[in-house]
Design an enzyme around this catalytic site. Structure first.
Site, PDB file in Angstrom:
ATOM      1  CB  CYS A 173      44.302  35.026  42.895  1.00  0.00           C
ATOM      2  SG  CYS A 173      43.174  36.072  43.748  1.00  0.00           S
ATOM      3  CB  SER A 220      49.606  28.023  45.972  1.00  0.00           C
ATOM      4  OG  SER A 220      49.886  27.233  47.113  1.00  0.00           O
ATOM      5  CD  GLU A 252      40.751  34.175  46.446  1.00  0.00           C
ATOM      6  OE1 GLU A 252      41.248  33.770  45.376  1.00  0.00           O
ATOM      7  OE2 GLU A 252      41.107  35.189  47.038  1.00  0.00           O
TER       8      GLU A 252
HETATM    9  C1  UN1 Z   1      43.809  38.272  45.173  1.00  0.00           C
HETATM   10  O1  UN1 Z   1      44.598  38.444  44.245  1.00  0.00           O
HETATM   11  O2  UN1 Z   1      44.007  37.368  46.034  1.00  0.00           O
HETATM   12  O3  UN1 Z   1      39.751  41.405  42.142  1.00  0.00           O
HETATM   13  C2  UN1 Z   1      42.634  39.127  45.406  1.00  0.00           C
HETATM   14  C3  UN1 Z   1      40.868  41.787  42.463  1.00  0.00           C
HETATM   15  C4  UN1 Z   1      41.089  42.251  43.875  1.00  0.00           C
HETATM   16  C5  UN1 Z   1      41.331  41.114  44.782  1.00  0.00           C
HETATM   17  C6  UN1 Z   1      42.390  40.162  44.354  1.00  0.00           C
HETATM   18  N1  UN1 Z   1      39.906  42.961  44.304  1.00  0.00           N
HETATM   19  O4  UN1 Z   1      41.809  41.836  41.668  1.00  0.00           O
END
Ligand code: UN1
Length: 501
Positions: A289, A234, A255
């Site tokens: 994310c 987060s 990230e």
């Molecule tokens: C994440 O949600 O932390 O692009 C990574 C995507 C995946 C990675 C998500 N390859 O949805």
């Protein structure tokens, strides 16, 4: 379910007894049952693991990079062998559907392949010197111990993105997984240990897992011996980690949160847009994310698009993520469910029209937090739409002017992923131009989630600015060295300075 877990562990040659008798309970989001009870690290064991990684670095950094790549190649082989079992454990522990669990392990395999090739391509620049008889070069040297903090939603792939690049770069690792998904982390460690055993002469302590709660992560974040902290989670977590690491002049890759939008233009191919929107919004139960949280649709097609999305939502198969055909599994836990309920209540208070939402009881999984994915139709972008709620909530708003749609898309604090659906080349190119999307990922006629590993992954603004995975993200795992070599018989100074003795 309990039998399933025992079988999965057996398939990975793991002993179920390793996951009993600890002090951290692990509950499956599928049905709330106690999957295991793992042992948490103490201050002393965390310190010992960091010390071991630091020691291992002293030798690993000097192993030729292509040999380091050989270890990663073996890791990729082990992952191929154990793909189904590891995927099933991912599903059991974090609740994503088995198909997405397999996709996640496939990302691990893909990044192994990528890193193996890269291990022969860790190249620097040669730069023309202003002085005669001089060579200027750039080297990318091993950096040190990399501390990885990962979240529950991609409990294994994020580690692999970091671990593979770190290992081929000559770094060593300490991994603090989410306290909600320690078992898959321990399984990855076993799989890596198998690769290390086959490799033969890797230093002890090359890579280890530290299990525990926030204090364990903080200890790693504050440890001077950890050169780089790569943290996924987060924005709130990143706000703590970033300054703490910076205070000791360590490096970070952050990230963090996303709030990803899709702009649907009048010329969009809706047969492509609808599945992309639905997978983006409800895949991993809205807990990526990169999940699609906002759709910004041109007013002229609103009344065509929205019923299509609602129709697709009505046919979603929600249930046990290990069962064949399920498309949407559970949320991770009750707190997530509460956050979803609150976000929907807030949206209602802001004038949103909510379809869906609420808990759904699944037979045999009564203690899991299954939900009906929600759609919220809003007149304009409200305050609650600027927050990331880790749940399947899709806000839909209209636009009239493409420039304004881009402004709306960018008018949130996060900057991870974005997409436009259009067949108008001008709109497509504007979207990826300097005045287009302000996100780290900007797609055309592809959804916001499901990025391939070959590109650099990460985002701007409150997403943290870090990049992991493909392209030249490996450079963050290295120490940059500029070297000028004088092979002449003169001693000229740069900038033409005269300093005659
Ligand atoms: C994440 O949600 O932390 O692009 C990574 C995507 C995946 C990675 C998500 N390859 O949805």
């Amino acid at each position: 379910m309990q039998n399933n877990i025992a079988k999965i562990l057996q398939d990975m040659n793991m002993n179920p007894a390793d996951f009993k008798g600890g002090n951290l309970d692990v509950f499956s989001p599928i049905d709330g049952h106690l999957m295991g009870c793992v042992l948490m690290d103490t201050k002393e064991t965390v310190d010992a693991k960091i010390a071991a990684a630091h020691n291992a670095f002293q030798t690993w950094r000097d192993v030729p990079a292509p040999q380091r790549g050989e270890l990663v190649r073996l890791l990729g082989e082990e992952l191929r062998t154990h793909k189904d079992a590891l995927s099933a454990l991912v599903t059991a522990e974090c609740g994503k559907i088995f198909e997405e669990g397999k996709g996640e392990v496939q990302e691990m395999i893909d990044i192994c392949d990528f890193a193996v090739g890269l291990s022969r391509q860790l190249h620097g620049l040669t730069i023309k010197s202003e002085r005669p008889g001089h060579h200027m070069r750039e080297y990318w040297q091993p950096l040190g111990v990399v501390g990885v903090i990962s979240a529950f939603n991609f409990p294994v792939a994020v580690w692999a993105w970091n671990a593979t690049l770190a290992l081929i770069s000559g770094d060593t690792l300490v991994w603090k997984p989410s306290e909600k998904t320690p078992m898959v982390a321990l399984a990855c460690q076993k799989i890596l240990d198998r690769a290390i055993a086959r490799f033969g002469n890797a230093p002890a302590g090359l890579s280890s897992v530290i299990i525990g709660l926030k204090d364990v992560g903080e200890q790693m974040v504050d440890d001077q011996r950890v050169s780089l902290v790569s943290a996924t989670g987060s924005t709130r977590m990143g706000r703590e980690v970033g300054p703490r690491v910076a205070a000791r002049f360590g490096k970070t890759i952050l990230e963090l949160g996303g709030n990803n939008a899709m702009i649907i233009a009048p010329s969009a191919d809706l047969d492509m847009a609808v599945p992309a929107i639905v997978f983006g919004a409800v895949g991993t139960c809205g807990q990526r994310c990169t999940s699609t949280r906002r759709v910004i649709v041109h007013e002229s097609i609103y009344d065509i698009l929205v019923p299509k999305i609602k129709k697709a939502y009505a046919s979603l198969r929600i249930g046990n993520p290990l069962a064949n055909g399920t498309l949407v599994g559970p949320l991770i836990d009750q707190l997530s469910f509460n956050a979803m309920e609150k976000a929907l209540a807030d949206a209602g208070a802001e004038g949103g029209v909510v379809t869906g939402g609420g808990r759904r009881i699944i037979e045999g999984c009564a203690d899991g937090y299954y939900v009906n994915p929600a759609i919220v139709e809003m007149d304009s972008q409200t305050a609650s739409m600027c927050e990331e709620t880790f749940a399947p909530i899709l806000y839909i708003i209209k636009y009239t002017n493409f420039d304004h749609a881009i402004v709306t898309q960018n008018a949130v604090p996060q900057g991870l992923s974005s997409a436009v659906f259009t067949t108008d080349v001008r709109e497509a190119e504007q979207f990826v131009s300097s005045v287009g999307s302000d996100c780290g990922i900007a797609n055309v006629n592809i959804g916001t989630s499901g990025a391939e590993i070959g590109g650099a992954f990460g985002g701007e603004k409150e997403t943290g600015g870090g990049r992991e995975s493909g392209s030249d993200a490996w450079k963050a795992y290295c120490r940059r060295m500029t070297s000028t070599v004088n092979y002449s018989r003169e001693m000229p100074l740069a900038q033409g300075i005269k300093f005659d003795l």
